[in-house]
Design a protein around this motif. Structure first.
Motif, PDB file in Angstrom:
ATOM      1  N   LYS A 447       0.816  -1.214   0.000  1.00 19.37           N
ATOM      2  CA  LYS A 447       0.000   0.000   0.000  1.00 19.37           C
ATOM      3  C   LYS A 447       0.855   1.272   0.000  1.00 19.37           C
ATOM      4  O   LYS A 447       0.602   2.198  -0.783  1.00 19.37           O
ATOM      5  CB  LYS A 447      -0.935   0.012   1.207  1.00 19.37           C
ATOM      6  N   ALA A 448       1.850   1.345   0.861  1.00 21.75           N
ATOM      7  CA  ALA A 448       2.681   2.546   0.940  1.00 21.75           C
ATOM      8  C   ALA A 448       3.397   2.798  -0.371  1.00 21.75           C
ATOM      9  O   ALA A 448       3.470   3.938  -0.860  1.00 21.75           O
ATOM     10  CB  ALA A 448       3.676   2.417   2.089  1.00 21.75           C
ATOM     11  N   GLU A 449       3.943   1.735  -0.974  1.00 23.49           N
ATOM     12  CA  GLU A 449       4.633   1.874  -2.252  1.00 23.49           C
ATOM     13  C   GLU A 449       3.650   2.244  -3.360  1.00 23.49           C
ATOM     14  O   GLU A 449       3.959   3.039  -4.248  1.00 23.49           O
ATOM     15  CB  GLU A 449       5.358   0.574  -2.597  1.00 23.49           C
ATOM     16  N   ALA A 450       2.444   1.677  -3.283  1.00 31.83           N
ATOM     17  CA  ALA A 450       1.429   1.978  -4.298  1.00 31.83           C
ATOM     18  C   ALA A 450       1.057   3.452  -4.292  1.00 31.83           C
ATOM     19  O   ALA A 450       0.804   4.052  -5.344  1.00 31.83           O
ATOM     20  CB  ALA A 450       0.187   1.118  -4.053  1.00 31.83           C
ATOM     21  N   GLU A 451       1.024   4.048  -3.129  1.00 29.80           N
ATOM     22  CA  GLU A 451       0.608   5.450  -2.999  1.00 29.80           C
ATOM     23  C   GLU A 451       1.762   6.436  -3.184  1.00 29.80           C
ATOM     24  O   GLU A 451       1.540   7.643  -3.207  1.00 29.80           O
ATOM     25  CB  GLU A 451      -0.021   5.662  -1.622  1.00 29.80           C
ATOM     26  N   GLN A 452       2.978   5.932  -3.357  1.00 26.17           N
ATOM     27  CA  GLN A 452       4.159   6.798  -3.401  1.00 26.17           C
ATOM     28  C   GLN A 452       4.105   7.820  -4.528  1.00 26.17           C
ATOM     29  O   GLN A 452       4.531   8.962  -4.364  1.00 26.17           O
ATOM     30  CB  GLN A 452       5.412   5.938  -3.554  1.00 26.17           C
ATOM     31  N   TYR A 453       3.573   7.420  -5.689  1.00 28.96           N
ATOM     32  CA  TYR A 453       3.539   8.313  -6.849  1.00 28.96           C
ATOM     33  C   TYR A 453       2.116   8.500  -7.395  1.00 28.96           C
ATOM     34  O   TYR A 453       1.938   8.873  -8.556  1.00 28.96           O
ATOM     35  CB  TYR A 453       4.455   7.791  -7.958  1.00 28.96           C
ATOM     36  N   LEU A 454       1.120   8.249  -6.588  1.00 29.94           N
ATOM     37  CA  LEU A 454      -0.265   8.405  -7.035  1.00 29.94           C
ATOM     38  C   LEU A 454      -0.539   9.869  -7.374  1.00 29.94           C
ATOM     39  O   LEU A 454      -0.131  10.777  -6.646  1.00 29.94           O
ATOM     40  CB  LEU A 454      -1.209   7.921  -5.937  1.00 29.94           C
ATOM     41  N   LEU A 455      -1.257  10.097  -8.463  1.00 27.04           N
ATOM     42  CA  LEU A 455      -1.458  11.469  -8.950  1.00 27.04           C
ATOM     43  C   LEU A 455      -2.883  11.974  -8.772  1.00 27.04           C
ATOM     44  O   LEU A 455      -3.159  13.122  -9.116  1.00 27.04           O
ATOM     45  CB  LEU A 455      -1.067  11.543 -10.434  1.00 27.04           C
ATOM     46  N   VAL A 475      -3.932  16.457 -12.280  1.00 31.50           N
ATOM     47  CA  VAL A 475      -3.364  15.859 -11.070  1.00 31.50           C
ATOM     48  C   VAL A 475      -3.846  16.637  -9.847  1.00 31.50           C
ATOM     49  O   VAL A 475      -4.168  17.831  -9.935  1.00 31.50           O
ATOM     50  CB  VAL A 475      -1.817  15.850 -11.106  1.00 31.50           C
ATOM     51  N   ASN A 476      -3.898  15.979  -8.708  1.00 28.21           N
ATOM     52  CA  ASN A 476      -4.358  16.616  -7.477  1.00 28.21           C
ATOM     53  C   ASN A 476      -3.162  17.249  -6.771  1.00 28.21           C
ATOM     54  O   ASN A 476      -2.311  16.545  -6.206  1.00 28.21           O
ATOM     55  CB  ASN A 476      -5.044  15.599  -6.573  1.00 28.21           C
ATOM     56  N   VAL A 477      -3.091  18.560  -6.789  1.00 26.51           N
ATOM     57  CA  VAL A 477      -1.906  19.270  -6.300  1.00 26.51           C
ATOM     58  C   VAL A 477      -1.795  19.266  -4.781  1.00 26.51           C
ATOM     59  O   VAL A 477      -0.801  19.738  -4.222  1.00 26.51           O
ATOM     60  CB  VAL A 477      -1.889  20.722  -6.820  1.00 26.51           C
ATOM     61  N   GLY A 478      -2.787  18.702  -4.088  1.00 25.53           N
ATOM     62  CA  GLY A 478      -2.711  18.597  -2.642  1.00 25.53           C
ATOM     63  C   GLY A 478      -2.020  17.336  -2.160  1.00 25.53           C
ATOM     64  O   GLY A 478      -1.704  17.208  -0.978  1.00 25.53           O
ATOM     65  N   LEU A 479      -1.763  16.399  -3.075  1.00 28.64           N
ATOM     66  CA  LEU A 479      -1.147  15.129  -2.710  1.00 28.64           C
ATOM     67  C   LEU A 479       0.371  15.254  -2.626  1.00 28.64           C
ATOM     68  O   LEU A 479       1.017  15.651  -3.615  1.00 28.64           O
ATOM     69  CB  LEU A 479      -1.486  14.060  -3.750  1.00 28.64           C
ATOM     70  N   PRO A 480       0.988  14.890  -1.510  1.00 31.94           N
ATOM     71  CA  PRO A 480       2.454  14.865  -1.447  1.00 31.94           C
ATOM     72  C   PRO A 480       3.060  13.940  -2.499  1.00 31.94           C
ATOM     73  O   PRO A 480       4.172  14.185  -2.991  1.00 31.94           O
ATOM     74  CB  PRO A 480       2.736  14.358  -0.024  1.00 31.94           C
ATOM     75  N   SER A 481       2.327  12.899  -2.866  1.00 31.06           N
ATOM     76  CA  SER A 481       2.838  11.945  -3.856  1.00 31.06           C
ATOM     77  C   SER A 481       3.033  12.586  -5.225  1.00 31.06           C
ATOM     78  O   SER A 481       3.867  12.138  -6.019  1.00 31.06           O
ATOM     79  CB  SER A 481       1.892  10.749  -3.971  1.00 31.06           C
ATOM     80  N   VAL A 482       2.265  13.640  -5.518  1.00 27.08           N
ATOM     81  CA  VAL A 482       2.443  14.351  -6.790  1.00 27.08           C
ATOM     82  C   VAL A 482       3.842  14.943  -6.867  1.00 27.08           C
ATOM     83  O   VAL A 482       4.526  14.857  -7.893  1.00 27.08           O
ATOM     84  CB  VAL A 482       1.363  15.446  -6.953  1.00 27.08           C
ATOM     85  N   TYR A 483       4.310  15.532  -5.787  1.00 22.70           N
ATOM     86  CA  TYR A 483       5.623  16.176  -5.779  1.00 22.70           C
ATOM     87  C   TYR A 483       6.743  15.144  -5.741  1.00 22.70           C
ATOM     88  O   TYR A 483       7.828  15.363  -6.301  1.00 22.70           O
ATOM     89  CB  TYR A 483       5.697  17.167  -4.611  1.00 22.70           C
TER      90      TYR A 483
END
Length: 840
Positions: A447-455, A475-483
């Motif tokens: 799960k953690a790896e799956a969410e690492q780069y979720l956009l 893309v959702n700019v509120g997600l840390p995974s985006v950055y």
């Protein structure tokens, strides 16, 4: 009389009978006809099309169990509702039986009307038809389809031919001695007597600092001489010398050709390189055909330097892909005409085109288009790419190693490559690719790896529709995974440039066309707004997003490039919500590509430059090469931003483009005083104009040949404006005098392009399939007169309705009108342009 266009999308149906035996009928037995029968329809901005399904098989076509998919402009169900239409997403639509649809017996047919956007040219025709059966939902079968326009367009075609004729009358024949010796036009030149005899015995002497340029030039001369020139040391004759000297700026040079010696002087390698391009440009067209090995190069002295430091071409490989071989060819062309920036649009809704190690789904899913119910292995077909993932325009990407090779090739030719990773909008391919990654890793319990780069925020219920029709492309700019994703991509790009030894100063992160409604019902955004009091509404997320991206790039010693929106924010003007200049980023060295100079935004580029932003002029009305050459129904290309022929970029005045703009995006003349009250460019703003750029968006480009058709000859005028000195006609205040000076310069340029440059491009870098203009035509007193935009081309005709070929009779002055008269222009190689029917 009716004028019709027939486009046949003929696809080999390779599925064996066994594969379709479980389906209600064989897809190969279905014929689909799409006829435009009203355009416009009932005084609206729509057209009515009549769809006919013909059953050529032995089984009936049932009223259920199948859907037909296709790509088109906005299409919806027609008044009879026999066939229904739904948008799937973007430009993908589904056609299926309505309640009035009856089973179609063998040998029978059924027809139904649908409505689509107004059809202005062949670009608006739907394409990519395929059928999917309910009991085989993951498989699409291409359909044999006829697309026909049944609406008479003769009147508009005749008016256009007459308009072209009047425009061409301004182009007189100019002797070669009165033309610039090279293109783009240099700062100064002086012809002299005699010529240099270039032959295989020529020697090259170079300053050690210019070994790279000398090596490049030896390879180039080998293409025309049959062997590489040798390095010389003390020769005084039959020698080309590359030496340090002069004071012409960072990219300036001096080229001197005398009967026994050619000398190129510059302060650095870039100047030497551009001197070599001018020397290559002095070669006759026959040099690149390989038919001779000895050439006379006329004696001349050229002193030269570019007008702008940023001379860019933007190549879109995201919408439709182009192979590495074609990209290399484009780089050769750009370097020949002294462009120094290649802006690569790698990412958009319809494709991700660059391999990123560690994120295989970006290319496994994001670069692959084909029919899919869940888009985990391929994203939806677009622009007619069809159901199969093997479509060469729809699917494809550059491997890491290929891109490193491309970077090296460009760098050797003094071209900087700017990679564009379009965000936060136009990001559907990336979003879907990271969804596929998420799905794969979640199945593995990671799960953690799956969410690492979720956009995207999985729980986001926001509703929106982009300009191109997508409801899920931001893309959702509120997600840390985006950055995390953006930093991963940036780091991998930086590593590629480092390995290639190529310079990287900036990454372009887009910022274009984010639709209203995004992020409004996102729990992630709601939580962010609670934590960050500076974010009052979704409009504030723009500053939040690009602030974080900017800081990330600055930490890597890079600056941010983007479309104009990166320097804008939401505001209220005259009581209406509009985008206005955002002063907060003005001193952050943002480089903005400003395309929008359409109604209401004519002065946007100057506003941004005056406010402190670095501006690359990318004006749609003059510099968008994907726009159709003219208003002909048969002319391929976009038209939403107007029409761009060779004259549009040539007439562009960077520091006062109000003066050169004569018509609006519909091709209608602008009234006097139209630009009164628009913001003028200040001296400080002028210093912030770093250059000009021409994009070639790829929505209608499905092959290298179609790419070259829209690219050339228009790109030559962009090269002229980017490099050549400010012309006198641009600064002359007296209108009549300025127009007379312009007409003279335009005629000279058209002569140079037609007689000199395009004959070279028939063979240079393997040859280019440039557009051959259609003749201008008028009928006066029963006689047909015709002329050409480009001197050096010939017109041939037939009187029996057939298409003229290279052996048809040559048109000279005038001929009597006949009902089946066809005209067609040809180049020196015997290749013809589009045939024009003469309409009385």
């Amino acid at each position: 009389m009716r004028k019709s266009v027939l486009i046949i999308f003929s696809v080999m149906i390779s599925a064996v009978a066994l594969a379709q035996s479980k389906n209600p009928f064989n897809a190969a037995d279905l014929r689909l006809s799409w006829q435009i029968v009203e355009n416009p329809y009932a005084n609206t901005t729509q057209a009515r099309a009549l769809i006919t399904l013909v059953n050529k098989g032995s089984k009936p076509i049932p009223a259920k169990g199948w859907k037909i998919y296709f790509n088109a402009t906005t299409t919806r169900t027609g008044p009879d509702k026999i066939l229904l239409v739904d948008r799937v997403n973007g430009d993908l639509f589904a056609l299926y039986p309505g309640s009035g649809f009856k089973s179609v017996a063998a040998g029978d047919s059924i027809s139904s009307s649908v409505l689509q956007g107004h059809v202005k040219d062949v670009t608006d025709f739907p394409k990519g038809f395929y059928i999917v059966f309910n009991n085989e939902p993951e498989k699409g079968y291409p359909l044999l389809t006829d697309i026909t326009n049944q609406v008479n367009v003769d009147k508009s075609e005749k008016a256009l031919a007459e308009k072209i004729y009047r425009q061409n009358e301004l182009i007189t024949d100019v002797p070669a001695a009165n033309l610039s010796p090279v293109l783009p036009t240099p700062v100064s030149y002086k012809r002299a007597a005699g010529s240099f005899k270039l032959n295989p015995q020529v020697k090259i002497i170079n300053d050690p600092a210019f070994i790279k340029e000398a090596t490049y030039f030896k390879d180039e001369l080998a293409k025309v001489l049959g062997s590489k020139p040798q390095t010389g040391f003390t020769e005084k004759y039959n020698v080309i010398v590359l030496q340090k000297g002069g004071n012409n700026g960072a990219e300036g040079y001096q080229l001197q050709v005398t009967p026994g010696r050619i000398t190129i002087s510059a302060t650095n390698g870039a100047g030497i390189f551009y001197g070599l391009q001018s020397l290559k440009n002095l070669l006759p067209a026959s040099a690149w055909s390989g038919t001779q090995k000895n050439f006379d190069i006329p004696a001349v002295t050229i002193t030269d330097a570019p007008r702008f430091e940023h001379r860019a071409f933007m190549m879109d490989v995201a919408r439709n892909f182009q192979p590495k071989s074609h990209l290399i060819k484009v780089i050769d062309l750009l370097s020949f005409y002294k462009f120094n920036v290649l802006h690569m649009h790698f990412v958009d809704d319809e494709g991700w085109r660059i391999e990123i190690p560690g994120l295989p789904e970006l290319t496994q899913t994001g670069s692959t288009r084909g029919h899919s119910t869940n888009e985990l292995n391929a994203i939806n077909p677009a622009y007619g790419s069809g159901p199969d993932t093997t479509n060469q325009a729809g699917s494809g990407y550059y491997s890491r190693q290929e891109f490193i090779e491309i970077l090296r090739y460009a760098n050797e030719r003094h071209i900087r490559v700017i990679p564009e990773i379009e965000t936060p909008g136009h990001a559907r391919a990336a979003i879907k690719a990271m969804d596929a990654r998420y799905s794969r890793l979640m199945k593995l319990g990671k799960k953690a790896e799956a969410e690492q780069y979720l956009l995207r925020d999985i729980n986001d219920k926001s509703s929106y529709r982009s300009v191109q029709g997508f409801s899920d492309n931001v893309v959702n700019v509120g997600l840390p995974s985006v950055y995390s994703f953006l930093e991963k991509v940036s780091d991998e790009l930086i590593a590629m440039y480092k390995e290639a030894g190529a310079p990287l100063q900036t990454i372009h992160f887009g910022g274009d066309e984010v639709p209203a409604g995004v992020w409004e019902k996102s729990p992630v955004i709601a939580d962010l707004m609670k934590k960050d009091s500076s974010i009052k509404n979704t409009s504030d997320l723009w500053f939040y997003y690009f602030g974080k991206v900017n800081n990330m790039l600055k930490s890597k010693s890079l600056y941010l490039s983007g479309w104009e929106e990166i320097g804008l924010t939401s505001g209220v003007v005259n009581g209406r919500k509009r985008l206005v200049i955002d002063p907060r980023f003005a001193n952050e060295n943002f480089h903005t590509d400003v395309w929008n100079n359409l109604a209401g935004n004519e002065d946007l580029a100057y506003k941004l430059a005056n406010a402190g932003y670095k501006v690359v002029l990318t004006n749609v009305t003059n510099l968008y090469l994907d726009l159709a050459y003219n208003t002909s129904f048969y002319e391929r290309g976009q038209y939403w931003g107007g029409y761009v022929d060779l004259n549009k970029p040539f007439s562009f005045i960077p520091y006062n483009y109000y003066k050169n703009q004569k018509e609006n995006e519909q091709g209608q003349p602008l009234k006097a005083g139209y630009f009164d009250g628009k913001e003028q460019l200040t001296e400080e703003g002028k210093r912030n104009i770093v250059g000009i750029q021409s994009p070639l968006w790829a929505e209608v480009i499905t092959s290298p040949e179609k790419h070259e058709y829209l690219l050339l000859p228009k790109l030559l005028a962009v090269a002229e404006r980017a490099w050549a000195p400010d012309p006198q006609w641009a600064t002359e205040p007296e209108i009549a005098k300025s127009e007379a000076m312009y007409n003279q310069a335009w005629a000279a340029f058209a002569n140079k392009v037609g007689k000199s440059e395009l004959p070279k491009l028939d063979h240079y870098a393997g040859g280019f399939q440039y557009r051959i203009p259609t003749p201008g035509i008028v009928i006066e007193n029963g006689l047909v007169r015709a002329n050409m935009q480009l001197p050096g081309f010939t017109i041939r005709y037939t009187t029996d309705g057939t298409e003229p070929d290279v052996n048809s009779r040559m048109f000279t002055d005038s001929i009597p009108y006949s009902p089946q008269l066809n005209l067609r222009a040809f180049n020196n190689e015997g290749r013809g342009g589009r045939t024009v029917k003469v309409v009385q």
